[in-house]
Design an enzyme around this catalytic site. Structure first.
Site, PDB file in Angstrom:
ATOM      1  N   ALA A  14       8.750  64.983   1.151  1.00 51.31           N
ATOM      2  CA  ALA A  14       9.615  63.882   0.712  1.00 51.31           C
ATOM      3  C   ALA A  14       8.855  62.562   0.714  1.00 51.31           C
ATOM      4  O   ALA A  14       8.893  61.807  -0.272  1.00 51.31           O
ATOM      5  CB  ALA A  14      10.851  63.785   1.617  1.00 51.31           C
ATOM      6  N   GLU A  33       2.842  58.122   9.178  1.00 45.94           N
ATOM      7  CA  GLU A  33       2.984  59.517   9.614  1.00 45.94           C
ATOM      8  C   GLU A  33       2.611  59.611  11.094  1.00 45.94           C
ATOM      9  O   GLU A  33       1.586  59.082  11.506  1.00 45.94           O
ATOM     10  CB  GLU A  33       2.071  60.413   8.756  1.00 45.94           C
ATOM     11  N   ARG A 107       2.131  76.035   0.761  1.00 45.64           N
ATOM     12  CA  ARG A 107       2.514  74.678   1.182  1.00 45.64           C
ATOM     13  C   ARG A 107       1.308  73.768   1.337  1.00 45.64           C
ATOM     14  O   ARG A 107       1.343  72.586   0.986  1.00 45.64           O
ATOM     15  CB  ARG A 107       3.236  74.725   2.528  1.00 45.64           C
ATOM     16  N   TYR A 223       6.410  86.585  -2.181  1.00 42.12           N
ATOM     17  CA  TYR A 223       5.825  86.234  -3.491  1.00 42.12           C
ATOM     18  C   TYR A 223       4.365  85.865  -3.274  1.00 42.12           C
ATOM     19  O   TYR A 223       3.971  85.493  -2.166  1.00 42.12           O
ATOM     20  CB  TYR A 223       6.595  85.079  -4.156  1.00 42.12           C
ATOM     21  N   ASP A 299      14.756  66.185   4.084  1.00 40.48           N
ATOM     22  CA  ASP A 299      15.483  66.808   5.192  1.00 40.48           C
ATOM     23  C   ASP A 299      16.122  65.779   6.118  1.00 40.48           C
ATOM     24  O   ASP A 299      17.096  66.085   6.809  1.00 40.48           O
ATOM     25  CB  ASP A 299      14.541  67.705   6.021  1.00 40.48           C
TER      26      ASP A 299
HETATM   27  C1  LIG Z   1      11.614  79.356   6.000  1.00 43.35           C
HETATM   28  C2  LIG Z   1      11.718  78.222   5.034  1.00 43.35           C
HETATM   29  C3  LIG Z   1      11.460  78.420   3.695  1.00 43.35           C
HETATM   30  C4  LIG Z   1      11.608  77.375   2.779  1.00 43.35           C
HETATM   31  N1  LIG Z   1      11.344  77.610   1.464  1.00 43.35           N
HETATM   32  C5  LIG Z   1      11.530  76.616   0.567  1.00 43.35           C
HETATM   33  C6  LIG Z   1      11.259  76.846  -0.825  1.00 43.35           C
HETATM   34  O1  LIG Z   1      10.851  77.937  -1.211  1.00 43.35           O
HETATM   35  N2  LIG Z   1      11.469  75.821  -1.692  1.00 43.35           N
HETATM   36  C7  LIG Z   1      11.932  74.596  -1.285  1.00 43.35           C
HETATM   37  O2  LIG Z   1      12.123  73.706  -2.126  1.00 43.35           O
HETATM   38  N3  LIG Z   1      12.169  74.354   0.042  1.00 43.35           N
HETATM   39  C8  LIG Z   1      11.970  75.322   0.962  1.00 43.35           C
HETATM   40  N4  LIG Z   1      12.179  75.070   2.290  1.00 43.35           N
HETATM   41  C9  LIG Z   1      12.606  73.729   2.717  1.00 43.35           C
HETATM   42  C10 LIG Z   1      11.430  72.757   2.802  1.00 43.35           C
HETATM   43  O3  LIG Z   1      10.392  73.296   3.574  1.00 43.35           O
HETATM   44  C11 LIG Z   1      11.893  71.450   3.431  1.00 43.35           C
HETATM   45  O4  LIG Z   1      13.127  71.054   2.888  1.00 43.35           O
HETATM   46  C12 LIG Z   1      10.882  70.333   3.154  1.00 43.35           C
HETATM   47  O5  LIG Z   1       9.621  70.697   3.662  1.00 43.35           O
HETATM   48  C13 LIG Z   1      11.373  69.031   3.785  1.00 43.35           C
HETATM   49  O6  LIG Z   1      10.404  68.044   3.582  1.00 43.35           O
HETATM   50  P1  LIG Z   1      10.565  66.603   4.271  1.00 43.35           P
HETATM   51  O7  LIG Z   1       9.374  65.840   3.853  1.00 43.35           O
HETATM   52  O8  LIG Z   1      11.916  66.084   4.003  1.00 43.35           O
HETATM   53  O9  LIG Z   1      10.531  66.897   5.832  1.00 43.35           O
HETATM   54  P2  LIG Z   1       9.335  67.412   6.743  1.00 43.35           P
HETATM   55  O10 LIG Z   1       8.538  68.455   6.053  1.00 43.35           O
HETATM   56  O11 LIG Z   1       9.930  67.755   8.056  1.00 43.35           O
HETATM   57  O12 LIG Z   1       8.388  66.135   6.892  1.00 43.35           O
HETATM   58  C14 LIG Z   1       8.701  65.079   7.758  1.00 43.35           C
HETATM   59  C15 LIG Z   1       7.405  64.358   8.070  1.00 43.35           C
HETATM   60  O13 LIG Z   1       7.719  63.200   8.829  1.00 43.35           O
HETATM   61  C16 LIG Z   1       6.882  63.139   9.983  1.00 43.35           C
HETATM   62  N5  LIG Z   1       7.685  62.426  10.983  1.00 43.35           N
HETATM   63  C17 LIG Z   1       8.772  62.892  11.643  1.00 43.35           C
HETATM   64  N6  LIG Z   1       9.300  61.936  12.415  1.00 43.35           N
HETATM   65  C18 LIG Z   1       8.537  60.821  12.230  1.00 43.35           C
HETATM   66  C19 LIG Z   1       8.600  59.503  12.723  1.00 43.35           C
HETATM   67  N7  LIG Z   1       9.577  59.123  13.576  1.00 43.35           N
HETATM   68  N8  LIG Z   1       7.648  58.619  12.334  1.00 43.35           N
HETATM   69  C20 LIG Z   1       6.659  58.986  11.460  1.00 43.35           C
HETATM   70  N9  LIG Z   1       6.560  60.237  10.956  1.00 43.35           N
HETATM   71  C21 LIG Z   1       7.500  61.143  11.316  1.00 43.35           C
HETATM   72  C22 LIG Z   1       6.604  64.588  10.320  1.00 43.35           C
HETATM   73  O14 LIG Z   1       5.433  64.727  11.105  1.00 43.35           O
HETATM   74  C23 LIG Z   1       6.462  65.193   8.919  1.00 43.35           C
HETATM   75  O15 LIG Z   1       5.146  65.043   8.422  1.00 43.35           O
HETATM   76  C24 LIG Z   1      12.028  76.102   3.229  1.00 43.35           C
HETATM   77  C25 LIG Z   1      12.273  75.881   4.582  1.00 43.35           C
HETATM   78  C26 LIG Z   1      12.111  76.922   5.485  1.00 43.35           C
HETATM   79  C27 LIG Z   1      12.375  76.671   6.938  1.00 43.35           C
END
Ligand SMILES: Cc1cc2nc3c(=O)[nH]c(=O)nc-3n(C[C@H](O)[C@H](O)[C@H](O)COP(=O)(O)OP(=O)(O)OC[C@H]3O[C@@H](n4cnc5c(N)ncnc54)[C@H](O)[C@@H]3O)c2cc1C
Length: 408
Positions: A14, A33, A107, A223, A299
């Site tokens: 994100a 980060e 990933r 896959y 997320d």
């Molecule tokens: C088993 C599984 C399979 C999945 N398969 C898919 C799929 O096939 N396709 C799909 O679209 N989605 C899939 N997902 C969902 C997807 O992995 C997540 O929705 C996505 O990675 C979320 O990304 P994000 O950047 O929002 O959060 P995150 O990946 O959690 O990233 C958050 C980042 O913020 C950092 N952070 C956290 N708190 C702080 C803070 N206070 N200050 C600074 N940095 C911070 C963390 O270190 C991290 O780098 C799957 C999930 C799972 C569990």
């Protein structure tokens, strides 16, 4: 004309996608980060057309083309006997129907491609090893409190802030108020993730396709990833108690014991995988996504159960929607002080209003898929019948609202 500056908390999919989209729209971005390295836990991601279209628009098409796979179809089977219940064409059929590919990718590959693109932008400052502890609005901007592991604190100022800090978001509270402190709930599922070298996988499951196996209280997805070198395997099993940690090691034998009866090729695939990592699945209905000059995405705003493979896709959609909303003409003048009220807050409110209903719909659909995938007894028999009758075209159309999404 100066575009508003943006502070982004979290460099997951994100945060990286938002930083790239915003920087391409002319915003100076500081991306904070908490980690110092960028290793990725869990191997695979499916990128459906609603997400791949945006990544291509962000200029990542050729970098991605070198690392993605594009399975020809999804084959749905019943876990115990291995019978095929349904097939849905992907490949060319997805491109034709939705105007963008259905990709699968490791990933780490997606993260590297996004990170390289972000690092190549002179107007993005990447600050690692700092945790964003809090954010508050100041007169005409925001102030983020950053903490290093050694306890040192600093303040980062920007015109607006984005919380892309994942499911355990610290910034959620600044947007949602007291309910933002309510933690996500364990949903009774644990995901087991591993990879298998493609030549060690059973031949029947090493092809250029996505496999989905449905069993009582469990399902499995696999896959090819890493340009076809590996098969990514995810098994989701129901379990009363969550496991500790985010990447807890597990043994194939324990997984096999937790699964119901498993057809021979699937059992062989599971046995061939090493390095199983377990993660409990948490969820939380999307709440408020923006307040004043702070917004949430990915997320942090709307964790999604993985039964629709949409968590990262929604995060990428969020990034595109934010960048477009903030780049609207009236926002562009905000940093120059030439507009009434607060156009930045208005743009973030518009973003939240556009995104929350879609996020909730996807969350609901993912939860429903979990119930359907894991059904047993007469409900499973009914499901199998419906799947057989639906046919390939029916299956693709069922998801037209999801894969056909376009911003604006
Ligand atoms: C088993 C599984 C399979 C999945 N398969 C898919 C799929 O096939 N396709 C799909 O679209 N989605 C899939 N997902 C969902 C997807 O992995 C997540 O929705 C996505 O990675 C979320 O990304 P994000 O950047 O929002 O959060 P995150 O990946 O959690 O990233 C958050 C980042 O913020 C950092 N952070 C956290 N708190 C702080 C803070 N206070 N200050 C600074 N940095 C911070 C963390 O270190 C991290 O780098 C799957 C999930 C799972 C569990």
């Amino acid at each position: 004309m100066t575009r508003p500056s943006v502070a982004v908390a979290g460099a997951g999919i994100a945060g990286l996608a938002a930083a790239l989209a915003l920087s391409r729209a002319g915003h100076p971005v500081t991306l904070v980060e908490r980690r110092t390295g960028f290793s990725e836990v869990g191997a695979g991601l499916q990128l459906s057309p609603n997400a791949s279209r945006i990544l291509v628009d962000l200029g990542l098409g050729s970098a991605l083309a070198r690392r993605v796979g594009e399975p020809r179809r999804v084959v749905v089977r019943d876990m115990a006997r291995g019978r095929t219940l349904a097939e849905m064409p992907l490949g060319e059929a997805m491109r034709t129907r939705f105007g963008a590919p259905y990709w699968v990718i490791h990933r780490a590959d997606l993260q590297t491609i996004l990170l390289d693109a972000v690092r190549a932008r002179p107007d993005v400052r990447l600050v690692v090893g700092r945790t964003v502890e809090d954010v508050e609005e100041t007169h005409g901007g925001v102030a983020l409190s950053l903490a290093r592991e050694n306890g040192t604190r600093e303040t980062l100022r920007a015109d607006l802030a984005l919380g892309a800090d994942g499911v355990w978001s610290k910034l959620r509270r600044a947007v949602e108020g007291p309910t933002g402190a309510v933690p996500p709930r364990y949903q009774g599922y644990v995901a087991w993730r591993a990879t298998v070298p493609r030549d060690a996988a059973p031949e029947a499951l090493a092809g250029d396709e996505t496999g989905l196996w449905l069993g009582r209280r469990a399902h499995v997805v696999h896959y090819p990833v890493a340009a076809g070198a590996l098969v990514n395997v995810v098994c989701v099993v129901q379990r009363a108690e969550p496991v500790d940690g985010w990447a807890t090691p597990g043994e194939a034998s324990a997984l096999r014991a937790a699964l119901p009866a498993t057809a021979a090729p699937l059992a062989a695939l599971i046995d061939a995988a090493t390095g199983w990592l377990l993660r409990s699945l948490h969820d939380r209905p999307a709440g408020r996504m923006a307040r004043g000059r702070v917004a949430l995405l990915g997320d942090a705003a709307h964790p999604v159960l993985p039964f629709l493979a949409q968590g990262a896709a929604l995060a990428i959609e969020d990034a595109a929607c934010l960048a477009r909303g903030l780049s609207a003409a009236e926002v562009a003048g905000a940093a120059d002080g030439g507009r009434p009220a607060d156009p930045i807050a208005a743009a973030l409110a518009g973003f939240a209003a556009a995104r929350a209903p879609r996020a909730r719909r996807v969350q609901d659909a993912a939860r429903a898929n979990g119930r359907i995938y894991h059904a047993g007894g007469p409900i499973a028999l009914g499901r199998d019948l419906v799947l057989r009758r639906m046919g390939a075209a029916g299956m693709a159309e069922r998801y037209a609202w999801l894969y056909g999404w376009r911003d604006g």
